[in-house]
Design an enzyme around this catalytic site. Structure first.
Site, mmCIF file in Angstrom:
data_model
loop_
_atom_site.group_PDB
_atom_site.id
_atom_site.type_symbol
_atom_site.label_atom_id
_atom_site.label_comp_id
_atom_site.label_asym_id
_atom_site.label_seq_id
_atom_site.Cartn_x
_atom_site.Cartn_y
_atom_site.Cartn_z
ATOM 1 N N THR A 30 0.849 -1.195 0.000
ATOM 2 C CA THR A 30 0.000 0.000 0.000
ATOM 3 C C THR A 30 0.882 1.241 0.000
ATOM 4 O O THR A 30 2.072 1.166 -0.336
ATOM 5 C CB THR A 30 -0.993 -0.036 1.186
ATOM 6 O OG1 THR A 30 -1.943 1.012 1.030
ATOM 7 C CG2 THR A 30 -0.300 0.117 2.536
ATOM 8 N N ASN A 31 0.348 2.398 0.339
ATOM 9 C CA ASN A 31 1.131 3.638 0.357
ATOM 10 C C ASN A 31 0.630 4.537 1.481
ATOM 11 O O ASN A 31 -0.285 4.183 2.210
ATOM 12 C CB ASN A 31 1.047 4.327 -1.013
ATOM 13 C CG ASN A 31 -0.385 4.678 -1.383
ATOM 14 O OD1 ASN A 31 -0.991 5.537 -0.758
ATOM 15 N ND2 ASN A 31 -0.935 3.991 -2.371
ATOM 16 N N HIS A 32 1.222 5.707 1.610
ATOM 17 C CA HIS A 32 0.970 6.585 2.761
ATOM 18 C C HIS A 32 -0.284 7.451 2.661
ATOM 19 O O HIS A 32 -0.501 8.294 3.520
ATOM 20 C CB HIS A 32 2.167 7.515 2.978
ATOM 21 C CG HIS A 32 3.329 6.854 3.636
ATOM 22 N ND1 HIS A 32 3.234 6.274 4.876
ATOM 23 C CD2 HIS A 32 4.598 6.671 3.221
ATOM 24 C CE1 HIS A 32 4.412 5.770 5.214
ATOM 25 N NE2 HIS A 32 5.251 5.988 4.213
ATOM 26 N N SER A 33 -1.072 7.303 1.606
ATOM 27 C CA SER A 33 -2.253 8.166 1.488
ATOM 28 C C SER A 33 -3.198 7.961 2.670
ATOM 29 O O SER A 33 -3.491 6.836 3.063
ATOM 30 C CB SER A 33 -2.996 7.858 0.187
ATOM 31 O OG SER A 33 -4.233 8.532 0.174
#
Ligand code: C5P
Length: 199
Positions: A30-33
């Site tokens: 996933t990512n930091h959003s």
């Protein structure tokens, strides 16, 4: 102050948050959003009278009052929901941080570690904004771009490639912009030029 109902009767979809790309039943990419930008936009569209469907990836945020939330996991799920719902929409704002790559296959069982290193084959995901851009007609399609350098040039090329009406450029390097903060500093870019706004 009461917001003017300038978007009364307009149907909007907003994508927000991070997608989750499963590796096995336990791990994912996933990512930091955080989804903050998309949720704020959904609330703002609603406040102006629009009917809002918020297609949301992983987030800890509450659904804005009066907004319909559709919770999704992967980029593929988000693609399916967004392309279907776009058919009846007037406006689409693409705020989500969609994974660019996803594991080629999802392991059915938890992958066991060994003493060797390992690698995971990743394949490209579909570009949701570009898919909507290809069938846009007279709808309004808005994209976001998060760049660490040479932002305006690269955002302009995304504007064209994805057939967006305009694109909102976020910088990772500006103070007060970036992940998880309540402020932002953006530049609006359309085919006529660009306008930078204060924090
Ligand atoms: O190409 P890039 O990821 O920088 O483009 C960002 C814009 O495109 C954002 O509006 C994002 O929500 C959208 N996007 C998308 N589907 C993807 C990748 C990006 O809708 N697979």
């Amino acid at each position: 102050e009461k917001k003017k109902s300038t978007l009364c009767g307009k149907r909007c979809i907003v994508t927000a948050g991070a997608t989750i790309e499963p590796i096995d039943p336990v791990r994912y990419i996933t990512n930091h959003s955080t989804g903050k930008m998309g949720y704020a936009i959904a609330a703002a569209l609603r406040a102006r009278g629009a009917e809002v469907q918020l297609i949301s990836g992983r987030t800890v945020l509450d659904t804005p009052v009066g907004v319909e939330r559709i919770y999704v996991l992967s980029a593929e799920d988000m693609y399916r929901e967004a392309t279907q719902r776009f058919e009846d929409a007037d406006i689409a704002v693409m705020c989500a941080a969609v994974a660019d790559y996803t594991p080629a296959k999802v392991a059915e069982h938890k992958i066991k570690k060994s003493d060797d290193d390992m690698s995971i084959e990743l394949v490209r995901t579909k570009d949701i904004a570009a898919a909507l851009g290809a069938v846009k007609g007279d709808r309004v399609l808005v994209g976001f771009a998060l760049e660490s350098d040479a932002g305006v040039k690269s955002a302009q090329s995304k504007l064209k490639r994805k057939n967006l009406n305009f694109i909102v450029l976020n910088s990772l390097t500006d103070k007060g912009a970036g992940f998880g903060v309540d402020t932002n500093k953006v530049t609006f870019i359309d085919s006529n030029g660009s306008q930078s706004l204060p924090l």
